[in-house]
Design an enzyme around this catalytic site. Structure first.
Site, short mmCIF file in Angstrom:
data_model
loop_
_atom_site.label_atom_id
_atom_site.label_comp_id
_atom_site.label_asym_id
_atom_site.label_seq_id
_atom_site.Cartn_x
_atom_site.Cartn_y
_atom_site.Cartn_z
N CYS A 1 10.33 -3.29 -3.30
CA CYS A 1 10.25 -2.23 -3.54
C CYS A 1 11.44 -1.75 -4.73
CB CYS A 1 10.50 -1.60 -3.21
SG CYS A 1 10.81 0.82 -2.60
N CYS B 1 4.63 0.11 1.90
CA CYS B 1 4.45 -0.45 2.94
C CYS B 1 3.96 -1.30 1.77
CB CYS B 1 4.05 -0.49 4.60
SG CYS B 1 2.16 0.13 3.86
N CYS C 1 7.96 -3.70 2.79
CA CYS C 1 8.04 -4.03 1.40
C CYS C 1 8.85 -4.82 1.27
CB CYS C 1 7.93 -3.20 0.61
SG CYS C 1 8.39 -2.30 0.40
#
Length: 133
Positions: free
Chosen positions: A90, A12, A86
């Site tokens: 990522c 996150c 996120c």
């Protein structure tokens, strides 16, 4: 020899709430059957005290947890990458299993909301374990 255990990475933004709670549950419920990691694209200074408190209610101690920075190496080592808000931060690698868990961010929320998020995470972690072991 490669490790036969699956590795799960929870990601996150701040690695201070959702991903820490998910990692705590996975460690508690799966034991040593799954390697567990968590990280954040912009890690905070400390784990959310409300997350620590509601996990303590479940007998899971996050008091010593420290937010970690998301690295490419961490993603490469994981078999399953669970993202929680996120977005594009990522990195994506072929051959990895990715899931995005849409969860309320517990930051700044009252304890009752953080408990709801915790309980949602527990159910998701239980379903994840069933697919991995």
């Amino acid at each position: 020899m490669s490790d036969p255990r699956p590795a799960v990475l929870f990601v996150c933004v701040h690695n201070a709430g959702r991903s820490q709670m998910a990692a705590g549950y996975l460690r508690a419920l799966a034991g040593d059957r799954i390697d567990v990691f968590s990280a954040g694209s912009e890690p905070g200074d400390a784990v959310n005290p409300a997350a620590v408190a509601v996990m303590a209610e479940e007998g899971i101690d996050l008091a010593g947890a420290v937010p970690q920075i998301l690295t490419t190496d961490a993603v490469q080592q994981a078999d399953v990458v669970i993202t929680m808000g996120c977005g594009d931060a990522c990195p994506i690698f072929p051959g990895k299993r990715y899931e995005d868990w849409e969860l309320t961010d517990p930051a700044g929320q009252p304890v009752s909301v953080v408990r709801d998020v915790r309980d949602d995470i527990r159910g998701r972690v239980e379903r994840l374990i069933a697919t991995l072991v």
